[in-house]
Motif scaffolding. Structure first.
Motif, mmCIF file in Angstrom:
data_model
loop_
_atom_site.group_PDB
_atom_site.id
_atom_site.type_symbol
_atom_site.label_atom_id
_atom_site.label_comp_id
_atom_site.label_asym_id
_atom_site.label_seq_id
_atom_site.Cartn_x
_atom_site.Cartn_y
_atom_site.Cartn_z
ATOM 1 N N VAL A 1 1.055 19.342 -2.865
ATOM 2 C CA VAL A 1 0.481 20.620 -3.241
ATOM 3 C C VAL A 1 1.644 21.440 -3.758
ATOM 4 O O VAL A 1 2.700 21.473 -3.133
ATOM 5 C CB VAL A 1 -0.160 21.331 -2.036
ATOM 6 C CG1 VAL A 1 -0.794 22.636 -2.471
ATOM 7 C CG2 VAL A 1 -1.175 20.427 -1.361
ATOM 8 N N PRO B 1 -2.599 11.398 7.399
ATOM 9 C CA PRO B 1 -2.085 12.757 7.241
ATOM 10 C C PRO B 1 -3.215 13.758 6.935
ATOM 11 O O PRO B 1 -4.208 13.387 6.309
ATOM 12 C CB PRO B 1 -1.137 12.630 6.044
ATOM 13 C CG PRO B 1 -1.672 11.493 5.258
ATOM 14 C CD PRO B 1 -2.407 10.590 6.201
ATOM 15 N N TYR B 2 -3.041 14.977 7.403
ATOM 16 C CA TYR B 2 -3.965 16.072 7.074
ATOM 17 C C TYR B 2 -3.108 17.193 6.513
ATOM 18 O O TYR B 2 -2.172 17.636 7.167
ATOM 19 C CB TYR B 2 -4.690 16.577 8.326
ATOM 20 C CG TYR B 2 -5.524 15.530 9.019
ATOM 21 C CD1 TYR B 2 -4.925 14.558 9.811
ATOM 22 C CD2 TYR B 2 -6.908 15.507 8.871
ATOM 23 C CE1 TYR B 2 -5.684 13.587 10.444
ATOM 24 C CE2 TYR B 2 -7.673 14.535 9.503
ATOM 25 C CZ TYR B 2 -7.055 13.577 10.286
ATOM 26 O OH TYR B 2 -7.809 12.618 10.910
ATOM 27 N N ILE B 3 -3.415 17.605 5.316
ATOM 28 C CA ILE B 3 -2.618 18.653 4.699
ATOM 29 C C ILE B 3 -3.546 19.802 4.338
ATOM 30 O O ILE B 3 -4.518 19.604 3.610
ATOM 31 C CB ILE B 3 -1.907 18.116 3.436
ATOM 32 C CG1 ILE B 3 -0.993 16.948 3.806
ATOM 33 C CG2 ILE B 3 -1.116 19.215 2.745
ATOM 34 C CD1 ILE B 3 -0.563 16.106 2.614
ATOM 35 N N CYS C 1 0.851 -1.176 0.000
ATOM 36 C CA CYS C 1 0.000 0.000 0.000
ATOM 37 C C CYS C 1 0.886 1.225 0.000
ATOM 38 O O CYS C 1 1.899 1.266 0.693
ATOM 39 C CB CYS C 1 -0.869 0.047 1.246
ATOM 40 S SG CYS C 1 -2.022 -1.314 1.333
ATOM 41 N N ALA D 1 0.573 12.602 -1.436
ATOM 42 C CA ALA D 1 -0.213 13.798 -1.675
ATOM 43 C C ALA D 1 0.762 14.926 -1.882
ATOM 44 O O ALA D 1 1.834 14.949 -1.294
ATOM 45 C CB ALA D 1 -1.115 14.097 -0.490
ATOM 46 N N ILE E 1 5.090 24.382 -1.269
ATOM 47 C CA ILE E 1 5.223 23.035 -1.827
ATOM 48 C C ILE E 1 5.138 22.041 -0.679
ATOM 49 O O ILE E 1 5.913 22.115 0.282
ATOM 50 C CB ILE E 1 6.551 22.867 -2.588
ATOM 51 C CG1 ILE E 1 6.564 23.792 -3.802
ATOM 52 C CG2 ILE E 1 6.729 21.415 -3.036
ATOM 53 C CD1 ILE E 1 7.834 23.735 -4.629
ATOM 54 N N VAL E 2 4.155 21.189 -0.751
ATOM 55 C CA VAL E 2 3.942 20.208 0.302
ATOM 56 C C VAL E 2 3.932 18.829 -0.346
ATOM 57 O O VAL E 2 3.237 18.613 -1.327
ATOM 58 C CB VAL E 2 2.584 20.441 1.004
ATOM 59 C CG1 VAL E 2 2.347 19.397 2.081
ATOM 60 C CG2 VAL E 2 2.521 21.837 1.591
ATOM 61 N N GLU E 3 4.734 17.937 0.192
ATOM 62 C CA GLU E 3 4.767 16.589 -0.363
ATOM 63 C C GLU E 3 4.637 15.572 0.739
ATOM 64 O O GLU E 3 5.295 15.676 1.766
ATOM 65 C CB GLU E 3 6.098 16.342 -1.080
ATOM 66 C CG GLU E 3 6.199 17.012 -2.419
ATOM 67 C CD GLU E 3 7.605 16.876 -2.975
ATOM 68 O OE1 GLU E 3 7.809 15.978 -3.784
ATOM 69 O OE2 GLU E 3 8.471 17.657 -2.547
ATOM 70 N N HIS E 4 3.805 14.605 0.502
ATOM 71 C CA HIS E 4 3.640 13.532 1.478
ATOM 72 C C HIS E 4 3.762 12.206 0.757
ATOM 73 O O HIS E 4 3.120 11.990 -0.256
ATOM 74 C CB HIS E 4 2.266 13.638 2.138
ATOM 75 C CG HIS E 4 1.947 12.492 3.032
ATOM 76 N ND1 HIS E 4 2.156 12.526 4.384
ATOM 77 C CD2 HIS E 4 1.489 11.261 2.764
ATOM 78 C CE1 HIS E 4 1.830 11.354 4.917
ATOM 79 N NE2 HIS E 4 1.410 10.573 3.943
ATOM 80 N N GLU E 5 4.578 11.318 1.301
ATOM 81 C CA GLU E 5 4.704 9.975 0.718
ATOM 82 C C GLU E 5 4.561 8.969 1.841
ATOM 83 O O GLU E 5 5.066 9.181 2.933
ATOM 84 C CB GLU E 5 6.081 9.785 0.073
ATOM 85 C CG GLU E 5 6.385 10.705 -1.095
ATOM 86 C CD GLU E 5 5.514 10.447 -2.309
ATOM 87 O OE1 GLU E 5 5.007 9.313 -2.437
ATOM 88 O OE2 GLU E 5 5.329 11.371 -3.116
ATOM 89 N N ALA E 6 3.917 7.883 1.558
ATOM 90 C CA ALA E 6 3.800 6.852 2.574
ATOM 91 C C ALA E 6 3.742 5.483 1.937
ATOM 92 O O ALA E 6 3.196 5.321 0.862
ATOM 93 C CB ALA E 6 2.553 7.069 3.419
ATOM 94 N N THR E 7 4.314 4.509 2.615
ATOM 95 C CA THR E 7 4.212 3.141 2.136
ATOM 96 C C THR E 7 3.926 2.224 3.307
ATOM 97 O O THR E 7 4.244 2.540 4.450
ATOM 98 C CB THR E 7 5.530 2.648 1.505
ATOM 99 O OG1 THR E 7 6.545 2.710 2.514
ATOM 100 C CG2 THR E 7 5.946 3.474 0.328
#
Lengths: 470, 251, 484
Positions: A386, C409-411, A380, A384, C419-425
């Motif tokens: 922006v 996550p809450y963005i 999984c 995200a 610039i906001v980046e979120h990655e998850a695995t």
């Protein structure tokens, strides 16, 4: 859920009053199950009321403006005068579709076309009519797929009188694309509309679902669609939303996926005062597959909210979500993606991505890509972001002689392409490509192909049919 | 006899891949196993090293006189079986140094020896690095992470040099290597070769065998060894391809 | 199939490490009566000879707390906490009259020695100043002289109230007001002790500062409060460690940490949280509800949180940064391990207010047994936070098929230059990785330890040396039982 509501809005009272005053008429086509569900759902709605910002899933979408509108409930049948396609064209060149019209919440057609059975056994038409003619079919699926998780779903269950019914029997692959067109043409209405779509084993269907405005009237559409996919069935679902700034659209879709079924959803939100798309994908059979994508292009003070819930309840399922958005002016966007992997739903692959471009200081986006995972043999991931257009790419294009505005447009378009390119019906894809280009250029508001051109008050509306008569 | 395989049958997910294979290796020998794709060469390597999912349904694998069919992979490794992987896996965050030291000490512990001292360990690393011309920056990185194809293969040989196995299986070590890297790898193997150890070289092409000269060449087809010979057999295969083997055995 | 089963057995084996800090020290203590009323608050304040303003602060917080409800949004399940069944104040009572104030109960000293924390300065090899807090009271702060040379104030918060009342008054509750949340209100009403630290302008604190928290007495809650001020250009690295005895009942820990950094100041705050996690069957353990927040008040200031969370039955904790000053930087590095029936809901908040503010979030969750491990984080970019940057990476590793790993996550972005980046695995240890290690002779148990430590390395690397070693061992104990 569970939080007790604090305010009672006038609209709530109007709805509740309407329900008790017109219950007879509302339930006149019902099968007993539906009548029973109406009563229970109204009781639930009276308990919970409208969703509010204190609820986790409603934190970022404020419907209060809608609650305070003076809207009238409309749930009558509209006598048929003229095919809607003659006055409203949402046409796509080279694209043959079977059009199913829903006007102000009820299925709009001549009496003989209210519910038809094709040679291959496909049943298409009004849900109200289907309840009378195929009660056992409706009974089996109605209300079984969509959970009443908030006041709007309860309200819809209590008050929806009609909508589209489609049944594709086992082993039938429908050749044409079906196109549902939803239109409001009366001012200040609140509409509860309900669709039920059933695909049997190995059945196949392509469905285009359009929500359009034909004028600048305010309105609120509370729509629930329940979809059942039998084993190995395949559904391609396109949602095209092009509404005026005064309309609030709540599009709640729940899909049951049996084993090895395939679901492709593509939600294209091009315009609308307030749009909320809720897609609940219930992967209840092994080997199910889904790909859910969305593109939203919002400006002015428009608000878009996409809520995607994918439940991996069984092993060996694959899901993918990709939502991309461009927000201009004071537009606001919300993405709430949720992947749930049940215990023992091993060998799950679930991916999710949301990316946004803000074009102005006043645009805003809230994104919440959530994962809840109880099985270990899973892959999984979610992401995200922006950001803005890539300045280096912009410079690169300009260095090659492309003017700033064009370069910017080119990049915005390229950004949207990941969604558009997945549209498998080429005529529709070309048409949507064109609409997106115009939308990005700013010369498309509401449906450009609509003969009314009502979005452009400067050029007078030219049409020869008096809409008020239908 | 170092390795003796008797009537080996191996299945994956219930499908039989190796169908009654007999094969033995003595100390000081180099065996090449050749054959078309999908004939069970890598499956054989997996069965000898005890990889999960490879079920031995019949027969015996005897290593240094003991039947090892049910042994865990680490026990086999510590007894002296080494596999140079066809596709070495990346292990993020685990440095090569830490990895090698853990492996080396596991082996020493197995032999009831005290852990290697930091100084001895580093000296050994330096010495063996030279053997395969591996750069220090690679051993400072995480295991195989960001290594090129050639670097990964060199790293396998480096680990072999560090662990000093009695039986080394090189699974398609030549695939994806340019000629220079191939020479380096072969040179490493030739230097490690002694009368006390043995090599099984699994390869598709004859090319590697120009540099690592085998004492025996075996051809595998459809889960069995169908032909054995000296190094001349490899040349014959190079010339004639595998088709004649297939024709001979397909009916 | 057989192999799969074997795999699971090994996993179960390696995930059954024992808690080794679970001893109880037989120390007499001076306690408040069970339960919480205004009188309890007054009792605590009186015990500590507090000035009137502090009592007022406590009472306001207490009255506010009465109006609040326990939050229920986290993915945590526990029986209701009976706030009247807790002892809110417990202080170790010395057995004999001490000849001088620095002399402490030998049994207590022994407790800290068993924990591996020496309170005797000369024995320290590396210069780490320790403030030791047992149950509710700070028992000893080391290295006072060295610190005094640099005008650094490092003492228990009770001493700070006595000796530096203006500083405490100026900052207490400014980063985490008592109105912030349920547990912050509770802490503000009943906090008993904790550490206070002030680094003056331009001073780089030459040694690591450390607070060691220990819950000892039964039925007590621990409510400590830490306040850390780094004035312009100051730097400090601060460590915090926690343990508790094994007891069958659940014990409550509700702490507050407040940090303020001025222009060009930097605070590095590291935690190794190893409260008693409860038994393998999920009995007992600490309920850990903590509010930690730093305010980057000045330009170019920086706050960095690093946490290794291995203990507690329940963890509810979101160390946050408010990036108010232009160019300020917030960091959050976290490894959270849950095993057996532990539950953790932890993460961070990065609030970008100033221009050119930057934040980094690296979170590594590891779940085993029947535990649940959630990352919950907020990144907010306000309208005026031009050029704000955030990068988040939140990975989860599952060991076994009975546990859960979740990412929430809450963005919220309201600025077009952000610039906001979120990655998850989410993944498990791959069979290929395990086989590779085993083929090199490393057994499964060690291999899992090796891979897990590699997985967490990005965060462990952020810890000061002494803590990093400790943390690696802890990961091993929590997960593997034997691997070092």
């Amino acid at each position: 859920m569970g939080k007790i509501k604090k305010t009672v809005y006038p609209l709530e009272e109007i709805l509740i009053r309407h329900f008790s005053n017109h219950f007879e008429r509302l339930s006149s086509h019902d099968i007993p199950k539906v009548t029973k569900m109406r009563r229970e759902a109204m009781a639930a709605f009276q308990q919970t009321g409208f969703p509010h910002k204190k609820m986790e899933n409603w934190r970022n979408t404020d419907m209060e403006g809608v609650y305070e509108e003076e809207l009238a409930v409309f749930d009558r049948e509209i006598p048929f005068e003229k095919a809607l396609s003659e006055i409203f064209l949402c046409e796509v060149h080279g694209f043959e579709a079977r059009v199913l019209s829903v006007l102000n919440g009820s299925f709009y057609s001549s009496e003989e076309e209210k519910l038809t059975v094709d040679k291959n056994g496909v049943i298409v038409g009004s849900l109200a009519k289907a309840m009378q003619e195929y009660p056992e079919l409706v009974e089996k699926y109605y209300g079984e797929i969509m959970q009443q998780t908030d006041g709007f779903k309860s309200l819809n269950t209590a008050m929806a009188a009609d909508g589209v019914f489609i049944y594709v029997p086992d082993n039938v692959e429908v050749e044409n694309t079906f196109q549902i067109i939803n239109i409001l043409n009366k001012p200040k209405l609140v509409i509860n509309v309900r669709n039920l779509i059933i695909l049997g084993k190995n059945a196949r269907l392509r469905l285009l679902h359009c929500d359009d405005s034909v004028n600048h009237h305010a309105g609120f559409i509370n729509k629930v669609s329940e979809t059942y996919l039998g084993e190995n069935a395949e559904l391609e679902l396109y949602k095209l939303q092009n509404l005026n700034n005064e309309t609030a659209l709540l599009n709640q879709t729940a899909i049951h996926q049996s084993a090895n079924s395939r679901l492709k959803v593509n939600v294209l939100s091009l315009n609308g005062g307030l749009i909320r798309n809720e897609i609940t994908d219930l992967m209840n059979g092994e080997g199910a597959w889904s790909d859910i994508r969305g593109l939203y292009l919002m400006d002015q003070q428009q608000h878009i909210d996409n809520q995607v819930f994918v439940y991996h309840n069984m092993p060996h399922c694959n899901s993918n979500q990709l939502f991309k958005g461009i927000l201009d002016n004071e537009a606001t966007g919300v993405f709430n993606g949720y992947i749930y992997v049940a215990r023992d739903a091993q060998q799950t692959n679930a991916f999710q991505r949301n990316s946004n471009i803000l074009l102005t200081k006043t645009a805003q986006v809230d994104t919440m890509p959530h994962l809840e995972i109880y099985a270990d043999d899973v892959k999984c991931s979610h992401g995200a972001s922006v950001g803005q257009l890539d300045n280096e790419a912009l410079f690169y294009l300009m260095q090659r002689g492309i003017p700033f505005d064009d370069a910017r447009m080119l990049l915005l378009y390229a950004y949207a392409d990941a969604i558009i390119k997945e549209i498998s019906i080429s005529a529709l894809r070309i048409s949507i490509e064109d609409m997106v280009k115009r939308r990005l250029r700013g010369d498309l508001s509401i449906c450009d192909r609509c003969v009314l051109h009502c979005s452009n008050p400067a050029s007078p509306v030219i049409f020869d049919i008096d809409l008020s008569k239908i | 006899m170092l390795l003796n395989i008797k009537n080996l049958h191996v299945s994956i997910d219930g499908k039989e891949i190796i169908k009654g294979l007999n094969f033995s290796v003595n100390k000081g020998e180099i065996h090449a196993i050749m054959g078309p794709n999908g004939t069970g060469k890598s499956t054989l390597a997996a069965a000898i090293t005890g990889r999960e999912g490879y079920e031995i349904t019949q027969g015996e694998i005897i290593f240094k006189g003991q039947v090892i069919n049910d042994w865990s992979p680490d026990k086999r490794a510590n007894e002296g079986v080494f596999l140079s992987f066809q596709y070495p896996i990346e292990i993020p965050g685990v440095s090569m140094t830490n990895f090698m030291r853990t492996a080396l000490n596991a082996r020493r512990e197995y032999r009831k020896l005290p852990p290697v001292s930091a100084g001895d360990f580093l000296r050994k690393m330096e010495e063996k690095k030279k053997l395969v011309d591996i750069q220090s920056k690679l051993t400072n990185r995480s295991v195989n992470e960001g290594f090129s194809g050639g670097e990964k293969k060199k790293n396998e040989i480096f680990q072999m040099a560090m662990l000093e196995p009695e039986l080394a299986i090189l699974d398609e070590t030549d695939s994806g290597l340019d000629i220079d890297a191939l020479k380096v790898v072969a040179n490493g193997v030739n230097q490690l070769k002694s009368g006390e150890n043995a090599f099984i070289v699994i390869t598709h092409y004859q090319r590697l065998l120009e540099y690592i000269v085998p004492d025996f060449v075996h051809v595998m087809y459809d889960g069995r060894i169908v032909k054995s010979g000296g190094k001349g057999l490899a040349l014959e295969l190079e010339e004639r391809g595998y088709e004649w083997i297939k024709e001979q055995f397909d009916d | 199939m057989r192999d799969e089963k074997k795999n699971k057995d090994v996993l179960e084996e390696v995930t059954t490490g024992e808690y080794k800090y679970g001893f109880v020290t037989d120390i007499e203590s001076d306690q408040a009566a069970k339960g919480l009323t205004e009188d309890t608050v007054r009792f605590i304040s009186k015990k500590k000879n507090e000035p009137e303003w502090l009592l007022e602060f406590r009472l306001k917080a207490y009255r506010h707390w009465l109006t609040l409800e326990e939050p229920d949004w986290a993915l945590l399940h526990h029986p209701p906490i009976d706030y009247q069944d807790i002892i809110y104040y417990s202080a170790p009572r010395p057995k004999k009259e001490l000849e001088n104030l620095d002399e402490i109960d030998p049994e207590l000293l022994d407790t800290f020695n068993k924990l591996g924390i020496s309170l005797e300065e000369q024995k320290r090899l590396s210069g780490v100043a320790v403030d030791a807090v047992i149950d509710s009271v700070s028992v000893k702060t080391t290295f006072q002289d060295t610190l005094a040379k640099h005008d650094i104030i490092f003492c228990s918060i009770s001493d700070a109230v006595k000796n530096h009342p203006d500083l405490v008054k100026k900052y207490l509750g400014t980063v985490v007001p008592y109105t912030d949340n349920y547990f912050a209100a509770l802490n503000s009403a009943v906090f008993s002790d904790g550490s206070f630290c002030y680094i003056p302008k331009g001073v780089r604190c030459p040694i690591e500062l450390s607070t060691y928290f220990r819950i000892n007495a039964a039925n007590t809650g621990q409510f400590e409060r830490t306040l850390l001020i780094a004035d312009e250009g100051a730097y400090v690295s601060y460590l915090e460690g926690c343990t508790a005895p094994m007891r069958d009942e659940n014990q409550l820990h509700a702490a507050i940490v407040e940090i303020v950094t001025y222009d060009d100041a930097e605070v590095k705050y590291s935690t190794v949280q190893n409260w008693y996690p409860g038994s393998k069957e999920g009995k007992g353990g600490i309920y850990n509800f903590v509010t930690k927040r730093g305010l980057c008040k000045g330009r170019n200031s920086k706050i960095s949180w690093t946490q290794v969370e291995t203990g507690s039955a329940i963890t509810w904790k979101y160390p946050s940064c408010i990036l108010l000053g232009d160019n300020s930087v917030g960091e959050f590095y976290s490894v959270a391990v849950t095993n057996n029936y532990q539950q953790a809901d932890t993460g961070t908040k990065m609030i970008h207010i100033g221009k050119n503010t930057k934040s980094t979030i690296i979170s590594k969750g590891i779940s085993a047994g029947r535990s649940n491990n959630s990352y919950r984080g907020l990144v907010r970019v306000s309208k005026n936070a031009d050029n704000a940057r955030n990068y988040s990476q939140c990975d989860s590793l599952l060991l076994g098929d009975k546990c859960g790993a979740h990412t929430f996550p809450y963005i919220k972005t309201g600025n077009d230059t952000a610039i906001v980046e979120h990655e998850a695995t989410t993944s498990k240890i791959s069979d290929d990785q395990l086989f590779y290690c085993q083929q090199r002779g490393i057994d499964k148990e060690k291999a899992i330890g090796l891979i897990v430590n590699g997985y967490a390395k990005q965060v462990l690397n952020k810890l000061p040396m002494e803590f990093a070693v400790e943390a690696q061992k802890l990961l091993a104990i929590t997960l593997e039982g034997s691997v070092g």
